[in-house]
Design a protein around this motif. Structure first.
Motif, PDB file in Angstrom:
ATOM      1  N   ALA A 288      -2.022   0.119  -0.487  1.00 44.64           N
ATOM      2  CA  ALA A 288      -2.580   0.051  -1.838  1.00 44.64           C
ATOM      3  C   ALA A 288      -1.832  -0.990  -2.660  1.00 44.64           C
ATOM      4  O   ALA A 288      -2.437  -1.767  -3.405  1.00 44.64           O
ATOM      5  N   ALA A 289      -0.515  -1.037  -2.503  1.00 46.51           N
ATOM      6  CA  ALA A 289       0.286  -2.013  -3.241  1.00 46.51           C
ATOM      7  C   ALA A 289      -0.031  -3.431  -2.774  1.00 46.51           C
ATOM      8  O   ALA A 289      -0.215  -4.341  -3.588  1.00 46.51           O
ATOM      9  N   CYS A 290      -0.147  -3.613  -1.438  1.00 45.04           N
ATOM     10  CA  CYS A 290      -0.452  -4.945  -0.889  1.00 45.04           C
ATOM     11  C   CYS A 290      -1.814  -5.453  -1.359  1.00 45.04           C
ATOM     12  O   CYS A 290      -1.985  -6.631  -1.638  1.00 45.04           O
ATOM     13  N   MET A 291      -2.784  -4.544  -1.404  1.00 43.35           N
ATOM     14  CA  MET A 291      -4.161  -4.968  -1.712  1.00 43.35           C
ATOM     15  C   MET A 291      -4.494  -4.830  -3.193  1.00 43.35           C
ATOM     16  O   MET A 291      -5.610  -5.147  -3.606  1.00 43.35           O
ATOM     17  N   ASN A 292      -3.519  -4.335  -3.961  1.00 44.93           N
ATOM     18  CA  ASN A 292      -3.732  -4.151  -5.390  1.00 44.93           C
ATOM     19  C   ASN A 292      -4.911  -3.208  -5.663  1.00 44.93           C
ATOM     20  O   ASN A 292      -5.792  -3.499  -6.466  1.00 44.93           O
ATOM     21  N   LEU A 293      -4.918  -2.094  -4.935  1.00 48.55           N
ATOM     22  CA  LEU A 293      -5.978  -1.094  -5.088  1.00 48.55           C
ATOM     23  C   LEU A 293      -5.349   0.267  -5.366  1.00 48.55           C
ATOM     24  O   LEU A 293      -4.158   0.457  -5.113  1.00 48.55           O
TER      25      LEU A 293
ATOM     26  N   LYS B 129       1.795   0.001   8.002  1.00 51.80           N
ATOM     27  CA  LYS B 129       1.819   0.317   6.565  1.00 51.80           C
ATOM     28  C   LYS B 129       1.148   1.671   6.284  1.00 51.80           C
ATOM     29  O   LYS B 129       0.126   2.012   6.879  1.00 51.80           O
ATOM     30  N   THR B 130       1.738   2.408   5.350  1.00 50.98           N
ATOM     31  CA  THR B 130       1.111   3.649   4.895  1.00 50.98           C
ATOM     32  C   THR B 130       0.025   3.313   3.877  1.00 50.98           C
ATOM     33  O   THR B 130      -0.082   2.163   3.441  1.00 50.98           O
ATOM     34  N   ALA B 131      -0.746   4.337   3.490  1.00 55.96           N
ATOM     35  CA  ALA B 131      -1.802   4.116   2.500  1.00 55.96           C
ATOM     36  C   ALA B 131      -1.209   3.639   1.172  1.00 55.96           C
ATOM     37  O   ALA B 131      -1.760   2.757   0.516  1.00 55.96           O
ATOM     38  N   VAL B 132      -0.068   4.201   0.808  1.00 58.14           N
ATOM     39  CA  VAL B 132       0.576   3.814  -0.463  1.00 58.14           C
ATOM     40  C   VAL B 132       1.000   2.343  -0.411  1.00 58.14           C
ATOM     41  O   VAL B 132       0.753   1.570  -1.347  1.00 58.14           O
ATOM     42  N   GLU B 133       1.613   1.957   0.724  1.00 60.97           N
ATOM     43  CA  GLU B 133       2.053   0.562   0.872  1.00 60.97           C
ATOM     44  C   GLU B 133       0.852  -0.386   0.895  1.00 60.97           C
ATOM     45  O   GLU B 133       0.873  -1.467   0.292  1.00 60.97           O
TER      46      GLU B 133
ATOM     47  N   ARG C 174     -11.879  -3.350   7.147  1.00 64.01           N
ATOM     48  CA  ARG C 174     -11.146  -4.132   8.146  1.00 64.01           C
ATOM     49  C   ARG C 174      -9.744  -4.441   7.639  1.00 64.01           C
ATOM     50  O   ARG C 174      -8.773  -4.376   8.385  1.00 64.01           O
ATOM     51  N   GLU C 175      -9.653  -4.745   6.338  1.00 65.18           N
ATOM     52  CA  GLU C 175      -8.344  -5.047   5.758  1.00 65.18           C
ATOM     53  C   GLU C 175      -7.395  -3.844   5.824  1.00 65.18           C
ATOM     54  O   GLU C 175      -6.246  -3.997   6.230  1.00 65.18           O
ATOM     55  N   VAL C 176      -7.895  -2.658   5.423  1.00 66.81           N
ATOM     56  CA  VAL C 176      -6.982  -1.495   5.412  1.00 66.81           C
ATOM     57  C   VAL C 176      -6.557  -1.122   6.829  1.00 66.81           C
ATOM     58  O   VAL C 176      -5.401  -0.744   7.054  1.00 66.81           O
ATOM     59  N   ILE C 177      -7.463  -1.254   7.776  1.00 58.84           N
ATOM     60  CA  ILE C 177      -7.104  -0.933   9.169  1.00 58.84           C
ATOM     61  C   ILE C 177      -6.113  -1.963   9.714  1.00 58.84           C
ATOM     62  O   ILE C 177      -5.206  -1.641  10.476  1.00 58.84           O
ATOM     63  N   SER C 178      -6.276  -3.210   9.292  1.00 55.45           N
ATOM     64  CA  SER C 178      -5.329  -4.247   9.718  1.00 55.45           C
ATOM     65  C   SER C 178      -3.932  -3.948   9.183  1.00 55.45           C
ATOM     66  O   SER C 178      -2.933  -4.119   9.886  1.00 55.45           O
ATOM     67  N   TRP C 179      -3.851  -3.506   7.921  1.00 59.58           N
ATOM     68  CA  TRP C 179      -2.544  -3.121   7.365  1.00 59.58           C
ATOM     69  C   TRP C 179      -1.983  -1.918   8.118  1.00 59.58           C
ATOM     70  O   TRP C 179      -0.783  -1.858   8.428  1.00 59.58           O
ATOM     71  N   ALA C 180      -2.856  -0.949   8.428  1.00 49.06           N
ATOM     72  CA  ALA C 180      -2.408   0.233   9.156  1.00 49.06           C
ATOM     73  C   ALA C 180      -1.846  -0.168  10.522  1.00 49.06           C
ATOM     74  O   ALA C 180      -0.868   0.414  11.003  1.00 49.06           O
ATOM     75  N   ALA C 181      -2.464  -1.179  11.119  1.00 47.53           N
ATOM     76  CA  ALA C 181      -2.023  -1.647  12.439  1.00 47.53           C
ATOM     77  C   ALA C 181      -0.610  -2.225  12.377  1.00 47.53           C
ATOM     78  O   ALA C 181       0.095  -2.267  13.383  1.00 47.53           O
ATOM     79  N   THR C 182      -0.203  -2.695  11.195  1.00 48.30           N
ATOM     80  CA  THR C 182       1.162  -3.224  11.078  1.00 48.30           C
ATOM     81  C   THR C 182       2.137  -2.126  10.661  1.00 48.30           C
ATOM     82  O   THR C 182       3.290  -2.402  10.347  1.00 48.30           O
TER      83      THR C 182
END
Lengths: 203, 246
Positions: free
Chosen positions: B205-210, B199-203, B189-197
């Motif tokens: 990853a940086a936001c979620m520290n993964l 954000k790319t996968a790289v971005e 849910r978190e990664v899809i929420s970031w995608a909705a804003t």
């Protein structure tokens, strides 16, 4: 059918009270091993089986086969004296709160719907006496049963191990919709308490 | 006497109150994963009817398992040999997955279920909570992750919130036909929420520290669950079905 035995009418039902203590002996002492509450080798009783205790007993052909106890929380009661560690914050106490304990059903009747009859009786009695909720200490394995039966259960703290088993303190709100749910779960058509519930004496 | 850890109790109280008012399985599942995620539990499955032999998808109420694990579990018939499931049927109280490992020693199929879960899906340790009816065990709540808190306090907390979640879900589906609800995990849910804003996968990853590969895996799993062929489609479906909000 279930009889409500209160301090006001208990003298009429002495034989049921006596039978109850014997049945509780066979269940709580013999089955569960609560040796500290054994009295005269045939009864199970504790300090709350006093003049203030209320008993709701299920009876068939003059034999008690299930029941429970209600006790005023304005006095020292189990939750306040024996299990305060199960409660976060203040222990719920008041004239409109009773403690629900010693729920028992004889072995042969445990697969029937008696549990729901007892739950209905608890609600009926509380409505008649203007009791808003009951508190209880339950085994965690009972929590799903109570929730599935429709009881309005609220935890009073996190579960804790007592004698190697997890126990939980709960407050059960007495609500119309909960009584309806319990009746539906047990396929119960109407009131289960058969005697008149006397008005409480006022000291 | 010292009372319970405040965090556990505060979360339990909030969850049990919130949960009792929810009527939708997905909402209950989302609230539940939010409550257990801080303890490291990334995935769960809630099963109601343990004794159905038709398999996991008929016995379960809801799960947020990673897509590949769910498919493999069902296709491989793991439910019938999963040592955690068979232990749950006999248990009164919660137990840890590691508690069943000794039983796997002379059972190759049981042992392989545990190994695949741990090595391929980061389900290394977990807790199982039996759910009882009047006659005995009826179902269970199973939770796992890579690095989870299995302290006594944590297990007591999970026991309480797990029973509330499972019984509330059972109530939610009692009026409708029982059907397994597959929900997004907390991370998905978190990664899809970031995608909705945007954000790319790289971005992300940086936001979620993964690691980027972890984020990509989560996105792929979410796309699969949302039956989407692209990330954009997954975002649209997640928004439309209420899995995420902006």
């Amino acid at each position: 059918m279930i009889y409500a035995l209160t301090p006001e009418n208990r003298d009429l039902y002495r034989h049921f009270v006596e039978q109850q203590f014997q049945l509780r002996h066979s269940i709580f002492v013999k089955e569960k091993g609560w040796k500290e509450f054994e009295r005269q080798s045939v009864y199970e009783m504790d300090q709350y089986d006093d003049e203030e205790a209320i008993y709701l007993l299920a009876v068939e052909e003059d034999r008690v086969f299930a029941g429970f106890r209600l006790y005023p929380t304005v006095r020292s009661h189990m939750l306040s004296s024996a299990f305060p560690q199960l409660v976060e914050g203040k222990i719920p106490q008041g004239p409109d709160i009773l403690e629900w304990s010693r729920i028992f059903i004889v072995r042969e009747k445990r697969d029937s719907g008696v549990y729901y009859e007892l739950g209905s009786a608890m609600h009926e009695f509380c409505f008649a006496r203007n009791i808003k909720s009951v508190t209880a200490v339950i085994q965690m394995a009972r929590l799903a049963v109570m929730r599935n039966a429709g009881f309005a259960v609220r935890p009073l703290g996190l579960p804790k191990d007592i004698g190697g088993q997890p126990f939980l303190a709960v407050q059960v709100a007495v609500r119309e919709e909960a009584l309806e749910a319990v009746r539906r779960a047990g396929d119960i058509q109407g009131p289960v308490i058969v005697n008149d519930i006397p008005a409480p004496h006022r000291p | 006497m010292l009372k319970s850890d405040c965090r556990f109790w505060k979360t339990a109280l909030e969850f049990t109150e919130k949960c009792s008012a929810l009527t939708d399985v997905s909402e209950i599942a989302a609230a539940f994963s939010g409550a257990v995620m801080p303890l490291g539990f990334e995935h769960f499955a809630i099963t109601r009817d343990f004794f159905r032999r038709e398999g996991f998808s008929k016995a379960a109420l809801a799960t947020d398992w990673p897509a590949g694990w769910y498919e493999q579990y069902v296709a491989g018939g793991f439910y019938a040999v999963d040592p955690v499931v068979s232990r749950n049927r006999k248990s009164t109280n919660p137990f840890k997955w590691t508690d069943v490992l000794p039983e796997c020693r002379d059972n190759a199929r049981a042992s392989s279920v545990m190994q695949i879960a741990a090595s391929e899906f980061r389900l290394r340790e977990g807790v199982c909570i039996p759910i009882h009816n009047l006659h005995g065990v009826e179902g269970g709540v199973c939770l796992g992750g890579e690095n989870v808190d299995v302290s006594t306090e944590s297990i007591h907390f999970l026991h309480l919130v797990g029973i509330f979640a499972a019984t509330q879900m059972a109530k939610a589906v009692s009026s409708s036909r029982q059907e397994l609800t597959i929900v997004l995990s907390h991370r998905e849910r978190e990664v899809i929420s970031w995608a909705a804003t945007g954000k790319t996968a790289v971005e992300t990853a940086a936001c979620m520290n993964l690691a980027v590969s972890t984020v990509e895996k989560q996105i792929a799993s979410a796309m699969h669950k949302l039956r989407s062929r692209t990330k954009a489609q997954a975002v649209a479906v997640a928004l439309a079905e209420g899995h995420i909000s902006v």
